[in-house]
Design a protein around this motif. Structure first.
Motif, mmCIF file in Angstrom:
data_model
loop_
_atom_site.group_PDB
_atom_site.id
_atom_site.type_symbol
_atom_site.label_atom_id
_atom_site.label_comp_id
_atom_site.label_asym_id
_atom_site.label_seq_id
_atom_site.Cartn_x
_atom_site.Cartn_y
_atom_site.Cartn_z
ATOM 1 N N ASP A 112 -16.784 60.404 21.665
ATOM 2 C CA ASP A 112 -17.214 61.021 22.912
ATOM 3 C C ASP A 112 -17.283 59.969 24.021
ATOM 4 O OD1 ASP A 112 -18.011 63.053 24.509
ATOM 5 O OD2 ASP A 112 -20.095 63.077 23.828
ATOM 6 N N ILE A 113 -16.110 59.474 24.439
ATOM 7 C CA ILE A 113 -16.073 58.400 25.429
ATOM 8 C C ILE A 113 -15.341 58.868 26.673
ATOM 9 C CG2 ILE A 113 -16.206 56.503 23.792
ATOM 10 C CD1 ILE A 113 -13.155 56.367 23.864
ATOM 11 N N ILE B 283 -2.174 48.520 26.860
ATOM 12 C CA ILE B 283 -3.407 49.093 27.396
ATOM 13 C C ILE B 283 -4.288 47.949 27.865
ATOM 14 C CG2 ILE B 283 -5.470 50.443 26.870
ATOM 15 C CD1 ILE B 283 -3.814 51.895 24.723
ATOM 16 N N VAL B 284 -4.558 47.866 29.156
ATOM 17 C CA VAL B 284 -5.321 46.733 29.668
ATOM 18 C C VAL B 284 -6.758 47.095 30.006
ATOM 19 C CG1 VAL B 284 -3.268 45.546 30.537
ATOM 20 C CG2 VAL B 284 -4.558 47.062 32.071
ATOM 21 N N ALA B 285 -7.073 48.384 30.114
ATOM 22 C CA ALA B 285 -8.461 48.770 30.392
ATOM 23 C C ALA B 285 -8.716 50.152 29.812
ATOM 24 C CB ALA B 285 -8.741 48.766 31.888
ATOM 25 N N ILE B 286 -9.899 50.317 29.231
ATOM 26 C CA ILE B 286 -10.298 51.572 28.613
ATOM 27 C C ILE B 286 -11.655 51.964 29.173
ATOM 28 C CG2 ILE B 286 -10.787 52.752 26.435
ATOM 29 C CD1 ILE B 286 -9.088 50.591 25.045
ATOM 30 N N ALA C 70 -15.217 53.691 29.272
ATOM 31 C CA ALA C 70 -16.271 54.286 28.436
ATOM 32 C C ALA C 70 -17.365 54.722 29.409
ATOM 33 C CB ALA C 70 -16.746 53.316 27.374
ATOM 34 N N ALA C 71 -18.556 54.086 29.348
ATOM 35 C CA ALA C 71 -19.666 54.569 30.182
ATOM 36 C C ALA C 71 -19.514 54.222 31.656
ATOM 37 C CB ALA C 71 -20.983 53.996 29.655
ATOM 38 N N GLU C 72 -18.592 53.285 32.003
ATOM 39 C CA GLU C 72 -18.562 52.816 33.383
ATOM 40 C C GLU C 72 -17.919 53.804 34.343
ATOM 41 O OE1 GLU C 72 -16.680 51.913 30.968
ATOM 42 O OE2 GLU C 72 -14.804 50.935 31.546
ATOM 43 N N ARG D 23 -12.252 46.977 37.704
ATOM 44 C CA ARG D 23 -12.095 45.893 36.735
ATOM 45 C C ARG D 23 -10.646 45.416 36.682
ATOM 46 N NH1 ARG D 23 -14.165 48.357 32.677
ATOM 47 N NH2 ARG D 23 -12.679 48.753 31.045
ATOM 48 N N ILE E 147 -4.856 46.456 21.382
ATOM 49 C CA ILE E 147 -5.879 46.196 22.389
ATOM 50 C C ILE E 147 -6.945 45.284 21.825
ATOM 51 C CG2 ILE E 147 -5.542 48.342 23.642
ATOM 52 C CD1 ILE E 147 -7.798 49.553 22.014
ATOM 53 N N ILE F 269 -20.413 55.227 22.306
ATOM 54 C CA ILE F 269 -19.636 54.046 22.675
ATOM 55 C C ILE F 269 -19.722 53.885 24.185
ATOM 56 C CG2 ILE F 269 -17.344 52.999 22.708
ATOM 57 C CD1 ILE F 269 -16.682 54.652 20.209
ATOM 58 N N VAL F 270 -20.324 52.803 24.639
ATOM 59 C CA VAL F 270 -20.517 52.646 26.085
ATOM 60 C C VAL F 270 -19.558 51.643 26.709
ATOM 61 C CG1 VAL F 270 -22.949 53.330 25.976
ATOM 62 C CG2 VAL F 270 -22.346 50.906 25.838
ATOM 63 N N ALA F 271 -18.890 50.824 25.897
ATOM 64 C CA ALA F 271 -17.923 49.878 26.455
ATOM 65 C C ALA F 271 -16.861 49.570 25.415
ATOM 66 C CB ALA F 271 -18.601 48.593 26.915
ATOM 67 N N ILE F 272 -15.624 49.500 25.874
ATOM 68 C CA ILE F 272 -14.498 49.221 24.990
ATOM 69 C C ILE F 272 -13.717 48.059 25.578
ATOM 70 C CG2 ILE F 272 -12.414 50.174 23.930
ATOM 71 C CD1 ILE F 272 -13.613 52.971 24.398
ATOM 72 N N GLU F 273 -13.437 47.073 24.738
ATOM 73 C CA GLU F 273 -12.713 45.893 25.205
ATOM 74 C C GLU F 273 -11.210 46.150 25.223
ATOM 75 O OE1 GLU F 273 -13.492 42.357 22.905
ATOM 76 O OE2 GLU F 273 -11.564 41.479 23.468
ATOM 77 N N ALA F 274 -10.555 45.778 26.319
ATOM 78 C CA ALA F 274 -9.090 45.741 26.325
ATOM 79 C C ALA F 274 -8.711 44.344 26.812
ATOM 80 C CB ALA F 274 -8.509 46.861 27.176
#
Lengths: 290, 290
Positions: free
Chosen positions: A175-176, A187-190, A192-194, A202, B176, B187-192
């Motif tokens: 659930d993101i 994929i350079v950015a994903i 989520a909560a932001e 970013r 990624i 999940i509040v943040a995902i690294e790419a």
């Protein structure tokens, strides 16, 4: 005529308005169709433009007042719509109804659970309201299929879009956030909560700092609904801020799910993209019919 | 004794050192085992401490000089190790060998492809070197199973860790970053492309801005290797900066793959976590044996 029919005979349309311009556009669409509108605007989220319509402003956390106001205005059909950044604490109050509900549904309310919206729909239904999707009232808000403006994705863009869609479908059961930026197959950015706007910021920062080294316009924002999203309350939306963010990130374009994405101020949004040479494209995902 | 054996009879150990403390710790482990060490330090990435060992510093982009230096020092076995933030342009030069290779492998080199490291291994092998993993030289660098310090994950933390591991395994086929922050099942943040440190900084910002409203310590950093990573060059690493970042994000702890994660300066790193009441736990994922 069935009772659930959305014509003027259904009474005033109630709109529970969170942030952004989409609630205004739903109100305008209903008004154009000759239907009275009553807006309950959430303090700290709704735009001041709600004042153009019959409305009250209530703090978040006051379902007793929300239900009472809609009933008082004769609304049986409700649209819950608008951008949903998490509210500042000072904009939140709890009425007695809220306290009752919170004790019953503590986890959904306090757990930061994104299924909150689904829960909200059930709450309205339990109170005897019918919840309608923004796109049922204003179908013209939905992104069509193909390029929405003058610019179109290249074959290389299409490959990046396919990767983004593949990823989002794969990760969708979590659930993101449902947006990514894909550049040159990567994929350079994903999100989520932001949220989408901060994710785009970013990418702009990663480029400015040289951590992501690309020359000129590169990459695509891909944004899709969650697989199990309730389409009535949770369609993804893009608008002027999305185009501006994509531009600052020096992307080549924006790809959204055709027929499942709200475009706020579509004419202005697409015109801004056109002026910048950015494509905005609706990709058929077949989600609506499935 | 087989030729590929890693004892002193294998000659000096070559270390191609990128950023961070891990290359130093590999050099120390080899030295402790009585094996001579020769470091080729990448300019702009390697820490000044390489000066404690026989070494040269070369710009990124000079494979001709790298191969020549290792050969000159009698190294047949090479460890490629260190943190891999993308270099600043001013630290990059291309020698003739690089130009030859770039024309042959343009996409891997210029495409921002994270499979670059795999390609680098093949390059060394094609030149007749044997590439060894940092953990083969210094197995003590690997995170063990269970809590590494005094603090342990609670059952609620374990649930968040399981969500993170599930997500990372699911998304792993996309090339990624392999870290997420999970808070209260979400999940509040995902690294790419931004890397773990910047992702942790984002969580700290989301909390400070109230966009993510949590009280006190909450959530877990979960970091795992990619499913198809070449364990010789691409094991994830944590260290003092990871603990500091997790603290600023007010997390409850850090979970990594046991036996598949390098812990830089383990004693100091774990001590810092202990002082802060942060857990650091190795989770058995079974990846090494599979």
């Amino acid at each position: 005529m069935a009772v659930a029919d959305a014509g003027p005979e259904a009474g005033a349309l109630g709109i529970l308005a969170a942030g952004g311009r989409v609630p205004i556009m739903v109100a305008e669409a209903a008004a154009r169709a000759g239907r009275p509108v009553f807006i309950v605007a959430l303090r700290g989220l709704a735009v001041p433009e709600v004042a153009r319509f019959s409305h009250i402003v209530v703090p978040i956390g006051t379902p007793g007042r929300v239900f009472g106001a809609f009933r008082g205005a004769g609304c049986r059909e409700i649209v819950i719509v608008g951008s949903a950044t998490r509210p500042r604490l000072r904009d939140v109050r709890f009425d007695f109804k809220a306290l009752l509900l919170v004790t019953r549904y503590a986890r959904a309310v306090l757990g930061g659970d994104d299924k909150l919206l689904t829960w909200l729909v059930r709450l309205f239904e339990a109170e005897g309201f019918t919840v309608r999707g923004a796109h049922e009232i204003a179908p013209e808000l939905l992104a069509g299929e193909g390029p929405l403006g003058r610019c179109a994705p290249s074959p290389a863009d299409a490959a990046d879009i396919a990767i983004g869609i593949d990823y989002l479908a794969t990760a969708g059961r979590f659930d993101i956030g449902q947006a990514v930026v894909v550049v040159n197959h990567r994929i350079v950015a994903i999100e989520a909560a932001e949220g989408t706007d901060l994710m785009l910021a970013r990418v702009a920062e990663l480029r400015a700092s040289g951590r992501l080294r690309l020359s000129g316009r590169a990459g695509v924002l891909v944004k899709t609904p969650k697989p199990d999203q309730d389409r009535r309350v949770d369609l993804p939306a893009i608008g002027a801020s999305t185009v501006a963010g994509a531009l600052r990130a020096e992307l080549r374009g924006i790809a959204v799910a055709a027929g499942e994405t709200l475009v706020a101020d579509a004419a202005e949004t697409v015109a801004a993209a056109d002026r910048a040479g950015l494509f905005v494209a609706g990709i058929p995902l077949g989600g609506v019919s499935s």
